[in-house]
Design a protein around this motif. Structure first.
Motif, PDB file in Angstrom:
ATOM      1  N   GLN A 114       0.827  -1.203   0.000  1.00 29.36           N
ATOM      2  CA  GLN A 114       0.000   0.000   0.000  1.00 29.36           C
ATOM      3  C   GLN A 114       0.860   1.251   0.000  1.00 29.36           C
ATOM      4  O   GLN A 114       0.535   2.255  -0.654  1.00 29.36           O
ATOM      5  N   VAL A 115       1.972   1.192   0.722  1.00 27.88           N
ATOM      6  CA  VAL A 115       2.873   2.338   0.792  1.00 27.88           C
ATOM      7  C   VAL A 115       3.480   2.632  -0.577  1.00 27.88           C
ATOM      8  O   VAL A 115       3.584   3.794  -0.991  1.00 27.88           O
ATOM      9  N   THR A 116       3.868   1.594  -1.291  1.00 29.17           N
ATOM     10  CA  THR A 116       4.437   1.767  -2.625  1.00 29.17           C
ATOM     11  C   THR A 116       3.448   2.475  -3.539  1.00 29.17           C
ATOM     12  O   THR A 116       3.823   3.367  -4.318  1.00 29.17           O
ATOM     13  N   THR A 117       2.184   2.107  -3.435  1.00 23.92           N
ATOM     14  CA  THR A 117       1.144   2.746  -4.245  1.00 23.92           C
ATOM     15  C   THR A 117       0.982   4.211  -3.872  1.00 23.92           C
ATOM     16  O   THR A 117       0.872   5.090  -4.741  1.00 23.92           O
ATOM     17  N   ILE A 118       0.990   4.503  -2.568  1.00 23.51           N
ATOM     18  CA  ILE A 118       0.833   5.876  -2.097  1.00 23.51           C
ATOM     19  C   ILE A 118       1.979   6.756  -2.595  1.00 23.51           C
ATOM     20  O   ILE A 118       1.763   7.877  -3.092  1.00 23.51           O
ATOM     21  N   VAL A 119       3.207   6.260  -2.489  1.00 19.64           N
ATOM     22  CA  VAL A 119       4.364   7.043  -2.906  1.00 19.64           C
ATOM     23  C   VAL A 119       4.353   7.259  -4.420  1.00 19.64           C
ATOM     24  O   VAL A 119       4.699   8.351  -4.903  1.00 19.64           O
ATOM     25  N   ALA A 120       3.933   6.265  -5.175  1.00 11.56           N
ATOM     26  CA  ALA A 120       3.826   6.411  -6.626  1.00 11.56           C
ATOM     27  C   ALA A 120       2.819   7.505  -6.979  1.00 11.56           C
ATOM     28  O   ALA A 120       3.039   8.309  -7.897  1.00 11.56           O
ATOM     29  N   GLN A 121       1.729   7.559  -6.238  1.00 10.54           N
ATOM     30  CA  GLN A 121       0.724   8.604  -6.448  1.00 10.54           C
ATOM     31  C   GLN A 121       1.294   9.976  -6.112  1.00 10.54           C
ATOM     32  O   GLN A 121       1.019  10.963  -6.814  1.00 10.54           O
ATOM     33  N   GLN A 122       2.082  10.041  -5.043  1.00  8.35           N
ATOM     34  CA  GLN A 122       2.711  11.311  -4.674  1.00  8.35           C
ATOM     35  C   GLN A 122       3.668  11.787  -5.766  1.00  8.35           C
ATOM     36  O   GLN A 122       3.704  12.972  -6.097  1.00  8.35           O
ATOM     37  N   CYS A 123       4.435  10.862  -6.323  1.00  9.97           N
ATOM     38  CA  CYS A 123       5.372  11.217  -7.390  1.00  9.97           C
ATOM     39  C   CYS A 123       4.634  11.757  -8.609  1.00  9.97           C
ATOM     40  O   CYS A 123       5.055  12.759  -9.210  1.00  9.97           O
ATOM     41  N   ARG A 124       3.521  11.117  -8.975  1.00 10.99           N
ATOM     42  CA  ARG A 124       2.731  11.596 -10.115  1.00 10.99           C
ATOM     43  C   ARG A 124       2.161  12.975  -9.832  1.00 10.99           C
ATOM     44  O   ARG A 124       2.142  13.849 -10.713  1.00 10.99           O
ATOM     45  N   ALA A 125       1.696  13.184  -8.594  1.00  9.19           N
ATOM     46  CA  ALA A 125       1.139  14.489  -8.230  1.00  9.19           C
ATOM     47  C   ALA A 125       2.195  15.585  -8.331  1.00  9.19           C
ATOM     48  O   ALA A 125       1.919  16.696  -8.817  1.00  9.19           O
TER      49      ALA A 125
END
Length: 225
Positions: A114-125
Motif C-alpha cells: 500500500q505504501v508503494t502505491t501511495i508514494v507512486a501517487q505522490q510522485c505523479r502528483a
C-alpha cells in the motif's frame, strides 16, 4: 527574512509563512531531528534508512520537480534562480543517493504494498504540479522545494554524519535569494495565487510522506514489542 511582526501582504511573505507552518520543520516527526535530539529518528538506523529511501523515491529521480518546473518558467527575473536551483539540486540528489546506499536496504514494514502505491501517487502528483501550464504554479512548487529542503537537509546531515559521510555544502539558492526573486516576479505579473497554490501542494506532499514515515516507525515499534 521577512519580519514576522509585519502584516503579511506579499507573495514572498505568504510563502514564507506557508513553509514555516506546513513545511518539514513544523512536522512533529521532524522537529526533534532538526533540534538534534538524541532520540530522534535521524539517529535511529532503521527509521533514518526508511526516510531516505522514501525521499529518494520522491526526489532522487531525473527529471524531478525543479527540472520540470524549469521548462515552464519563462520570466527573466527567475532565470538565474532556476539555473542555480537545477544545478544545486542535482548535487543534492547525488548526496541523497550516497546516503541511501550507505543507509542500507529499505526496512521491512507491514503494509509495504500500500505504501508503494501511495508514494507512486505522490510522485505523479508532484510531476503534474511541476508541469502545470498555470503561470506561477510550477515556480511556486520549485521554490517551496528549495525552501523546505533546508530542513530536510538538516535531517540528512545528521544521519550522514552517523554513517561516516561528510556533509556537503548546499549549492541551492538561499531563502533570502528565493524570496527576493518572488518579490520581483510579483511586480511583473499577478501570479501570487498560483505561486501559493504550487507551494502549498508541494508542502502537502512532503507532510504526507512524513506522516507516512511516522506511521511506519510506529508499526515497526509495535511489531518489535
Amino acid at each position: 527574512m521577512h519580519s514576522p511582526f509585519r502584516m503579511v501582504n506579499t507573495t514572498a511573505e505568504l510563502v514564507e509563512n506557508l513553509v514555516a507552518r506546513e513545511g518539514t520543520a513544523g512536522h512533529g516527526y521532524c522537529a526533534g531531528a532538526i533540534a538534534r535530539e538524541a532520540d530522534s529518528f535521524a539517529r535511529k538506523a532503521v527509521d533514518f534508512a526508511d526516510a531516505v529511501h522514501h525521499l529518494s523515491l520522491l526526489h532522487g529521480h531525473v527529471p524531478g520537480v525543479i527540472d520540470h518546473a524549469a521548462t515552464r518558467i519563462a520570466d527573466n527575473a527567475a532565470r538565474d534562480w532556476v539555473v542555480r536551483a537545477v544545478d544545486g539540486f542535482s548535487r543534492e540528489r547525488l548526496y541523497l543517493n550516497a546516503i541511501v546506499v550507505a543507509a542500507g536496504p529499505l526496512p521491512s514494514t507491514s503494509g509495504q504494498d500500500q505504501v508503494t502505491t501511495i508514494v507512486a501517487q505522490q510522485c505523479r502528483a508532484l510531476d503534474m504540479l511541476a508541469q502545470s501550464d498555470r503561470r506561477g504554479c510550477a515556480i511556486g512548487a520549485a521554490m517551496a522545494l528549495v525552501l523546505d529542503w533546508e530542513a530536510i537537509r538538516a535531517i540528512l546531515n545528521i544521519g550522514a554524519a552517523r554513517l561516516g559521510i561528510e556533509p556537503r555544502e548546499s549549492q541551492l539558492p538561499s531563502a533570502q535569494e528565493t524570496y527576493a526573486v518572488l518579490d520581483i516576479l510579483e511586480q511583473d505579473h499577478p501570479i501570487g495565487r498560483a505561486v501559493q497554490f504550487g507551494a502549498s501542494q508541494l508542502l502537502g506532499q512532503h507532510r504526507g510522506v512524513w506522516d507516512l514515515l511516522q506511521a511506519r516507525s510506529q508499526v515497526r515499534a509495535v511489531s518489535a514489542e
